[in-house]
Design a protein around this motif. Structure first.
Motif, PDB file in Angstrom:
ATOM      1  N   ASN A 121       0.812  -1.219   0.000  1.00  0.00           N
ATOM      2  CA  ASN A 121       0.000   0.000   0.000  1.00  0.00           C
ATOM      3  C   ASN A 121       0.845   1.268   0.000  1.00  0.00           C
ATOM      4  O   ASN A 121       0.438   2.311   0.507  1.00  0.00           O
ATOM      5  CB  ASN A 121      -0.957   0.015   1.207  1.00  0.00           C
ATOM      6  CG  ASN A 121      -1.963  -1.123   1.152  1.00  0.00           C
ATOM      7  OD1 ASN A 121      -2.480  -1.441   0.083  1.00  0.00           O
ATOM      8  ND2 ASN A 121      -2.229  -1.728   2.293  1.00  0.00           N
ATOM      9  N   GLN A 122       2.057   1.170  -0.514  1.00  0.00           N
ATOM     10  CA  GLN A 122       2.945   2.319  -0.612  1.00  0.00           C
ATOM     11  C   GLN A 122       4.041   1.957  -1.607  1.00  0.00           C
ATOM     12  O   GLN A 122       3.927   0.972  -2.326  1.00  0.00           O
ATOM     13  CB  GLN A 122       3.558   2.644   0.754  1.00  0.00           C
ATOM     14  CG  GLN A 122       4.301   1.448   1.367  1.00  0.00           C
ATOM     15  CD  GLN A 122       4.811   1.745   2.750  1.00  0.00           C
ATOM     16  OE1 GLN A 122       4.671   2.844   3.238  1.00  0.00           O
ATOM     17  NE2 GLN A 122       5.425   0.773   3.393  1.00  0.00           N
ATOM     18  N   ASN A 123       5.068   2.785  -1.684  1.00  0.00           N
ATOM     19  CA  ASN A 123       6.187   2.417  -2.534  1.00  0.00           C
ATOM     20  C   ASN A 123       6.830   1.141  -2.005  1.00  0.00           C
ATOM     21  O   ASN A 123       6.742   0.840  -0.807  1.00  0.00           O
ATOM     22  CB  ASN A 123       7.222   3.545  -2.570  1.00  0.00           C
ATOM     23  CG  ASN A 123       6.690   4.774  -3.281  1.00  0.00           C
ATOM     24  OD1 ASN A 123       5.868   4.668  -4.195  1.00  0.00           O
ATOM     25  ND2 ASN A 123       7.127   5.947  -2.837  1.00  0.00           N
ATOM     26  N   PRO A 124       7.477   0.367  -2.876  1.00  0.00           N
ATOM     27  CA  PRO A 124       8.104  -0.880  -2.409  1.00  0.00           C
ATOM     28  C   PRO A 124       8.987  -0.635  -1.179  1.00  0.00           C
ATOM     29  O   PRO A 124       9.819   0.251  -1.168  1.00  0.00           O
ATOM     30  CB  PRO A 124       8.930  -1.321  -3.619  1.00  0.00           C
ATOM     31  CG  PRO A 124       8.207  -0.740  -4.786  1.00  0.00           C
ATOM     32  CD  PRO A 124       7.658   0.573  -4.315  1.00  0.00           C
ATOM     33  N   GLN A 125       8.760  -1.427  -0.135  1.00  0.00           N
ATOM     34  CA  GLN A 125       9.469  -1.249   1.119  1.00  0.00           C
ATOM     35  C   GLN A 125      10.769  -2.031   1.112  1.00  0.00           C
ATOM     36  O   GLN A 125      10.812  -3.202   0.759  1.00  0.00           O
ATOM     37  CB  GLN A 125       8.595  -1.702   2.291  1.00  0.00           C
ATOM     38  CG  GLN A 125       9.212  -1.460   3.658  1.00  0.00           C
ATOM     39  CD  GLN A 125       8.310  -1.911   4.782  1.00  0.00           C
ATOM     40  OE1 GLN A 125       7.178  -2.324   4.547  1.00  0.00           O
ATOM     41  NE2 GLN A 125       8.794  -1.862   6.011  1.00  0.00           N
ATOM     42  N   LYS A 126      11.847  -1.366   1.527  1.00  0.00           N
ATOM     43  CA  LYS A 126      13.170  -1.981   1.526  1.00  0.00           C
ATOM     44  C   LYS A 126      13.543  -2.380   2.952  1.00  0.00           C
ATOM     45  O   LYS A 126      13.477  -1.564   3.868  1.00  0.00           O
ATOM     46  CB  LYS A 126      14.189  -0.989   0.971  1.00  0.00           C
ATOM     47  CG  LYS A 126      15.619  -1.492   0.897  1.00  0.00           C
ATOM     48  CD  LYS A 126      16.497  -0.418   0.279  1.00  0.00           C
ATOM     49  CE  LYS A 126      17.952  -0.841   0.229  1.00  0.00           C
ATOM     50  NZ  LYS A 126      18.806   0.201  -0.376  1.00  0.00           N
ATOM     51  N   ILE A 127      13.903  -3.656   3.142  1.00  0.00           N
ATOM     52  CA  ILE A 127      14.236  -4.168   4.469  1.00  0.00           C
ATOM     53  C   ILE A 127      15.628  -4.801   4.424  1.00  0.00           C
ATOM     54  O   ILE A 127      15.910  -5.643   3.582  1.00  0.00           O
ATOM     55  CB  ILE A 127      13.213  -5.230   4.934  1.00  0.00           C
ATOM     56  CG1 ILE A 127      11.810  -4.626   4.984  1.00  0.00           C
ATOM     57  CG2 ILE A 127      13.607  -5.785   6.302  1.00  0.00           C
ATOM     58  CD1 ILE A 127      10.734  -5.640   5.277  1.00  0.00           C
ATOM     59  N   GLN A 128      16.509  -4.359   5.339  1.00  0.00           N
ATOM     60  CA  GLN A 128      17.853  -4.931   5.444  1.00  0.00           C
ATOM     61  C   GLN A 128      17.770  -6.145   6.369  1.00  0.00           C
ATOM     62  O   GLN A 128      17.652  -6.012   7.597  1.00  0.00           O
ATOM     63  CB  GLN A 128      18.833  -3.903   5.998  1.00  0.00           C
ATOM     64  CG  GLN A 128      20.290  -4.251   5.774  1.00  0.00           C
ATOM     65  CD  GLN A 128      20.768  -3.869   4.389  1.00  0.00           C
ATOM     66  OE1 GLN A 128      20.149  -3.059   3.732  1.00  0.00           O
ATOM     67  NE2 GLN A 128      21.866  -4.467   3.946  1.00  0.00           N
ATOM     68  N   ILE A 129      17.792  -7.353   5.806  1.00  0.00           N
ATOM     69  CA  ILE A 129      17.470  -8.551   6.580  1.00  0.00           C
ATOM     70  C   ILE A 129      18.509  -8.856   7.647  1.00  0.00           C
ATOM     71  O   ILE A 129      18.175  -9.205   8.782  1.00  0.00           O
ATOM     72  CB  ILE A 129      17.299  -9.759   5.632  1.00  0.00           C
ATOM     73  CG1 ILE A 129      16.058  -9.536   4.753  1.00  0.00           C
ATOM     74  CG2 ILE A 129      17.172 -11.049   6.420  1.00  0.00           C
ATOM     75  CD1 ILE A 129      15.805 -10.642   3.781  1.00  0.00           C
ATOM     76  N   GLU A 130      19.806  -8.731   7.333  1.00  0.00           N
ATOM     77  CA  GLU A 130      20.821  -9.154   8.299  1.00  0.00           C
ATOM     78  C   GLU A 130      20.832  -8.268   9.540  1.00  0.00           C
ATOM     79  O   GLU A 130      21.273  -8.689  10.606  1.00  0.00           O
ATOM     80  CB  GLU A 130      22.213  -9.200   7.647  1.00  0.00           C
ATOM     81  CG  GLU A 130      22.827  -7.843   7.334  1.00  0.00           C
ATOM     82  CD  GLU A 130      22.318  -7.300   6.012  1.00  0.00           C
ATOM     83  OE1 GLU A 130      22.685  -6.179   5.661  1.00  0.00           O
ATOM     84  OE2 GLU A 130      21.551  -8.024   5.332  1.00  0.00           O
ATOM     85  N   GLU A 131      20.319  -7.047   9.456  1.00  0.00           N
ATOM     86  CA  GLU A 131      20.217  -6.211  10.648  1.00  0.00           C
ATOM     87  C   GLU A 131      19.198  -6.787  11.630  1.00  0.00           C
ATOM     88  O   GLU A 131      19.368  -6.715  12.837  1.00  0.00           O
ATOM     89  CB  GLU A 131      19.836  -4.786  10.248  1.00  0.00           C
ATOM     90  CG  GLU A 131      20.941  -4.060   9.489  1.00  0.00           C
ATOM     91  CD  GLU A 131      20.521  -2.654   9.096  1.00  0.00           C
ATOM     92  OE1 GLU A 131      19.365  -2.297   9.369  1.00  0.00           O
ATOM     93  OE2 GLU A 131      21.369  -1.942   8.518  1.00  0.00           O
ATOM     94  N   ASN A 132      18.126  -7.387  11.114  1.00  0.00           N
ATOM     95  CA  ASN A 132      17.137  -8.029  11.977  1.00  0.00           C
ATOM     96  C   ASN A 132      17.710  -9.273  12.636  1.00  0.00           C
ATOM     97  O   ASN A 132      17.392  -9.590  13.783  1.00  0.00           O
ATOM     98  CB  ASN A 132      15.889  -8.391  11.174  1.00  0.00           C
ATOM     99  CG  ASN A 132      15.099  -7.157  10.751  1.00  0.00           C
ATOM    100  OD1 ASN A 132      15.163  -6.131  11.402  1.00  0.00           O
ATOM    101  ND2 ASN A 132      14.381  -7.269   9.659  1.00  0.00           N
ATOM    102  N   ILE A 133      18.546 -10.010  11.910  1.00  0.00           N
ATOM    103  CA  ILE A 133      19.178 -11.199  12.490  1.00  0.00           C
ATOM    104  C   ILE A 133      20.079 -10.802  13.655  1.00  0.00           C
ATOM    105  O   ILE A 133      20.114 -11.462  14.690  1.00  0.00           O
ATOM    106  CB  ILE A 133      19.992 -11.954  11.420  1.00  0.00           C
ATOM    107  CG1 ILE A 133      19.049 -12.600  10.408  1.00  0.00           C
ATOM    108  CG2 ILE A 133      20.881 -13.022  12.058  1.00  0.00           C
ATOM    109  CD1 ILE A 133      19.750 -13.386   9.340  1.00  0.00           C
ATOM    110  N   GLN A 134      20.797  -9.703  13.521  1.00  0.00           N
ATOM    111  CA  GLN A 134      21.691  -9.253  14.580  1.00  0.00           C
ATOM    112  C   GLN A 134      20.926  -9.008  15.879  1.00  0.00           C
ATOM    113  O   GLN A 134      21.413  -9.289  16.968  1.00  0.00           O
ATOM    114  CB  GLN A 134      22.403  -7.974  14.141  1.00  0.00           C
ATOM    115  CG  GLN A 134      23.425  -7.456  15.148  1.00  0.00           C
ATOM    116  CD  GLN A 134      24.092  -6.184  14.665  1.00  0.00           C
ATOM    117  OE1 GLN A 134      23.645  -5.574  13.702  1.00  0.00           O
ATOM    118  NE2 GLN A 134      25.163  -5.795  15.321  1.00  0.00           N
TER     119      GLN A 134
END
Length: 323
Positions: free
Chosen positions: A74-87
């Protein structure tokens, strides 16, 4: 630029302009890069994995970025940095931020880190993250599924996952309504909500497993004395999608796909769609079977094929420097 062949559904988005909704025979088209100004580091892409809601780019430096499709965010494509979540969920193990492999299910994502730890993200309705779905319905952060994992297998239309350990033990969990996990006749539960060891796996090295919605295909390489290694395919799930000669019903255990078309060939590669399978042999034969509603088998019609058949490809034009 390499030649690309396309056939199957041509709707939403329309990939081949001025053509019908279904492309029933392979035709050629070229993909044009619309983003010439991207960051130089992001050009070193190691792998791309696409699911129902997102696309993940894994780069050679071990970092991964997920882009949520605009249609669902429902907005512009969302960019997620995956390895930051793993940390954030890892204690004292910084090497887990280095991602070696990324695999998409239909609503779930699986990550393999440099320390051979397997993580899951997303939907867990069928237990495809290896946990009871009543306790854990979904997770937006990577959750540790298993250690000592060498490979992860799933599929873009799959609600299940297979994890292969370094000593070639295979575990699976998720949707099993039609026997797609290959646990045998004794395990007919709709959901396998705990990573479960799969018994009676044929001898040899498991090269790959690819999952459709209602079937799974496994490639195993056997080493024979005084012979070249032989690769064989095994399948389980809904009978009409497995390529096995059987009168109806479901296949609950991985069973060898036998065909005179590749009896004397070796299996070079294979691809599994939602309801169909394509096989490439060492003699450049393209063999297909399964559902053909949109012409995705490339046979020139929309008739389903229960057992493997060979299709003809158009003559290709390759660059001079490609053998």
């Amino acid at each position: 630029m390499n030649e690309i062949l396309f056939f199957g559904s041509n709707e939403d988005p329309i990939l081949i302009k001025n053509k019908t909704d279904s492309i029933t025979k392979p035709i050629q088209f070229k993909f044009e890069n619309e983003n010439e100004n991207e960051n130089e580091n992001e050009k070193q892409i190691k792998q791309i994995s696409t699911g129902e809601f997102s696309t993940i780019f894994l780069f050679k430096n071990g970092k991964a970025i997920e882009y949520l499709n605009q249609k669902y965010s429902n907005q512009n494509p969302q960019k997620i940095q995956i390895e930051e979540n793993i940390q954030k969920v890892t204690v004292g193990n910084t090497n887990d931020r280095i991602i070696q492999d990324v695999v998409s299910g239909i609503f779930s994502i699986y990550l393999l880190t440099s320390n051979q730890n397997a993580y899951g993200i997303g939907d867990n309705f069928f237990g495809q993250l290896g946990f009871d779905s009543e306790t854990l319905k979904e997770t937006e952060k990577p959750i540790l599924m298993m250690k000592n994992v060498s490979k992860i297998f799933s599929g873009d239309y799959s609600h299940r996952v297979f994890l292969l350990t370094s000593n070639q033990e295979l575990f699976g969990c998720g949707l099993n309504r039609y026997g797609q996990i290959g646990l045998g006749e004794s395990r007919k539960e709709t959901k396998i909500q705990k990573l479960t060891k799969i018994q009676n796996i044929p001898k040899g090295e498991i090269i790959d497993i690819k999952c459709g919605n209602f079937h799974s295909i496994m490639l195993i390489e056997n080493e024979n004395e005084n012979e070249n290694p032989k690769r064989k395919l095994y399948s389980c799930g809904v009978y009409s999608y497995t390529g096995l000669e059987k009168d109806g019903g479901n296949i609950y255990e991985f069973t060898e796909i036998k065909s005179s078309l590749f009896e004397n060939d070796n299996i070079l590669d294979f691809s599994v769609g939602c309801y169909h399978t394509l096989i490439l042999t060492s003699n450049s034969k393209l063999i297909v079977f399964g559902n053909n509603l949109f012409g995705q088998l490339g046979t020139g019609d929309t008739k389903d094929q229960l057992i493997p058949i060979q299709i003809e490809l158009p003559k290709l034009r390759f660059n001079e420097d490609i053998s």
